[in-house]
Design a protein around this motif. Structure first.
Motif, PDB file in Angstrom:
ATOM      1  N   LYS A   1      42.723  38.584  42.774  1.00 20.65           N
ATOM      2  CA  LYS A   1      43.743  38.171  42.100  1.00 20.65           C
ATOM      3  C   LYS A   1      43.182  37.113  41.378  1.00 20.65           C
ATOM      4  CE  LYS A   1      47.583  35.392  43.726  1.00 20.65           C
ATOM      5  NZ  LYS A   1      47.505  34.113  43.575  1.00 20.65           N
ATOM      6  N   GLU A   2      42.057  36.624  41.471  1.00 21.37           N
ATOM      7  CA  GLU A   2      42.191  35.511  39.925  1.00 21.37           C
ATOM      8  C   GLU A   2      41.665  36.675  38.692  1.00 21.37           C
ATOM      9  OE1 GLU A   2      38.694  32.712  41.291  1.00 21.37           O
ATOM     10  OE2 GLU A   2      39.896  32.070  42.000  1.00 21.37           O
TER      11      GLU A   2
ATOM     12  N   ASP B   1      44.959  37.705  37.965  1.00 20.18           N
ATOM     13  CA  ASP B   1      45.503  36.808  36.712  1.00 20.18           C
ATOM     14  C   ASP B   1      45.204  36.717  35.589  1.00 20.18           C
ATOM     15  OD1 ASP B   1      47.408  36.115  38.391  1.00 20.18           O
ATOM     16  OD2 ASP B   1      46.504  34.701  39.840  1.00 20.18           O
ATOM     17  N   LYS B   2      43.571  36.723  35.116  1.00 20.96           N
ATOM     18  CA  LYS B   2      43.012  36.092  34.210  1.00 20.96           C
ATOM     19  C   LYS B   2      43.416  36.859  32.806  1.00 20.96           C
ATOM     20  CE  LYS B   2      38.929  33.556  34.917  1.00 20.96           C
ATOM     21  NZ  LYS B   2      38.079  32.952  35.760  1.00 20.96           N
TER      22      LYS B   2
ATOM     23  N   GLU C   1      46.832  37.230  31.781  1.00 18.69           N
ATOM     24  CA  GLU C   1      46.859  36.436  30.922  1.00 18.69           C
ATOM     25  C   GLU C   1      46.168  36.871  29.523  1.00 18.69           C
ATOM     26  OE1 GLU C   1      45.253  31.468  30.133  1.00 18.69           O
ATOM     27  OE2 GLU C   1      45.292  32.384  32.484  1.00 18.69           O
TER      28      GLU C   1
END
Lengths: 241, 161
Positions: B102-103, B106-107, B110
């Protein structure tokens, strides 16, 4: 040649009179007393420690006890154990008297017909009383075997009654005759040993040695036979065939 | 035969009755109880020992059965613990992995947004620069500055082509 019957003669050691009867203390009475004392002293001595694991003497006393106890149990059954003390006394008495007679210069109490007959009569009367007390008049059915043709019955009953009444005679004569014959023969051959001299006497002596062994066997066997026949008579009286 | 002399019979019978009677009483009171108690005691001891041995055997068998049951239970428990541990570990790693994924997502999202933004701002700048450049070029060529609306229209049409 010495008289082979001399050994059976009764000698009055202490002459006694009991209510007109001759109750003299004889050599026979002496050996009866010796035997009774020996039996009692031996058992008391053998059982003095009464150990769980018996020593040799104790196991001999226990052996005699279990021997007679098994004889009574096997031939009469557990209800006959009530009479075990009598059979035990009878067996020990006859055995000891027979064995004492094997000692040189001793007297054989059981070589006298009157003694064996008195013992046999004791057994006969006792057994008959037991039979009548237990079964009453039904005891007479003992003389009527089952499965016999009606015509033969009178004859069979007579035979049965005679065979029953001769029991004390056969019981006593068997023991008396065995003892008397054996001891007489031993005495006769003892005389041969002397008569045949140093050269010929050995054969008679060898026979005597072997025959003494046989006589010891007979002494035991006759005590056993006397006891076991008493058991069988007792069984007949208790269970009527 | 001396045995057949009736005069000798009475003393023998009398002494037989005396000695036999006394011997019988001695056997009943003294001898037989002494032997009988020992034999009975021995028989009782043997029976008791056999019974004790039987009881001990049964106890041993019960203990063995209990031990085996305990062993089986322990084995089962150990297996359960291992299973539980494995499941827990798996759940933990799964959670970790999902978190990490998930991180990362997200990254990357972004980053993509930043790129997009930079791109649009750059595009906007391109239009402005192109309009300015076109205005300058046209002014140099014909000496007349074209209107801003025409210019923008022309630039957009040219960029589309």
């Amino acid at each position: 040649m010495p008289d082979p019957m001399h050994q059976f003669e009764i000698q009055r050691i202490v002459p006694l009179d009991l209510f007109g009867f001759d109750a003299s203390f004889t050599n026979a009475a002496l050996f009866m007393v010796i035997g009774a004392v020996l039996i009692t002293v031996f058992i008391v001595f053998a059982m003095r420690k009464a150990e769980m694991v018996p020593n040799r003497t104790q196991s001999v006393a226990e052996l005699a006890y279990t021997f007679v106890a098994n004889m009574v149990r096997d031939n009469v059954g557990t209800d006959g154990m009530k009479y075990f003390p009598f059979i035990f006394t009878l067996f020990m008495f006859v055995l000891t008297m027979n064995m004492l007679g094997m000692m040189p210069y001793s007297f054989t109490v059981t070589s006298h017909i009157i003694v064996t007959f008195a013992l046999a009569l004791m057994v006969f009367i006792g057994v008959t009383i037991i039979g009548f007390v237990k079964h009453g008049a039904h005891f007479f059915s003992f003389f009527v075997p089952k499965g016999v043709p009606f015509i033969l019955l009178p004859l069979i009953v007579v035979v049965e009654v005679i065979s029953y009444l001769t029991r004390p005679l056969s019981l006593s004569v068997r023991l008396f005759a065995n003892m008397t014959a054996g001891h007489t023969l031993l005495k006769v051959f003892g005389a041969f040993v002397v008569a045949m001299g140093v050269l010929g006497g050995w054969a008679a002596l060898a026979f005597m040695v072997a025959f003494t062994g046989l006589e010891i066997l007979v002494a035991f066997l006759q005590a056993y036979v006397f006891a076991i026949l008493t058991c069988i008579y007792l069984n007949d009286a208790l269970h009527l065939h | 035969m001396p045995q057949l002399n009736p005069l000798d019979w009475a003393p023998q019978v009398i002494w037989l009755l005396i000695t036999f009677g006394v011997l019988y009483l001695l056997m009943v009171w003294v001898a037989i109880p002494r032997i009988g108690t020992v034999i009975d005691r021995r028989a009782a001891k043997i029976a008791a020992d056999l019974e004790a041995a039987e009881t001990n055997k049964r106890t041993t068998e019960e203990a063995i059965a209990k031990y085996e049951q305990a062993l089986a239970e322990a084995k089962q428990k150990a297996h359960a613990i291992v299973e539980e541990g494995r499941a827990k570990l798996k759940a933990e790693t799964d959670a970790e992995r999902a978190k990490l994924r998930k991180e990362l997502a997200d990254k990357s999202a972004e980053a993509a947004a930043r790129i997009e933004k930079a791109k649009t701002s750059a595009m906007k700048d391109v239009n402005a620069v192109a309009t300015e450049a076109a205005a300058d070029i046209v002014k140099q060529l014909i000496g007349v500055a074209p209107s801003k609306a025409d210019l923008e229209k022309a630039v957009t049409a040219a960029r589309k082509a």
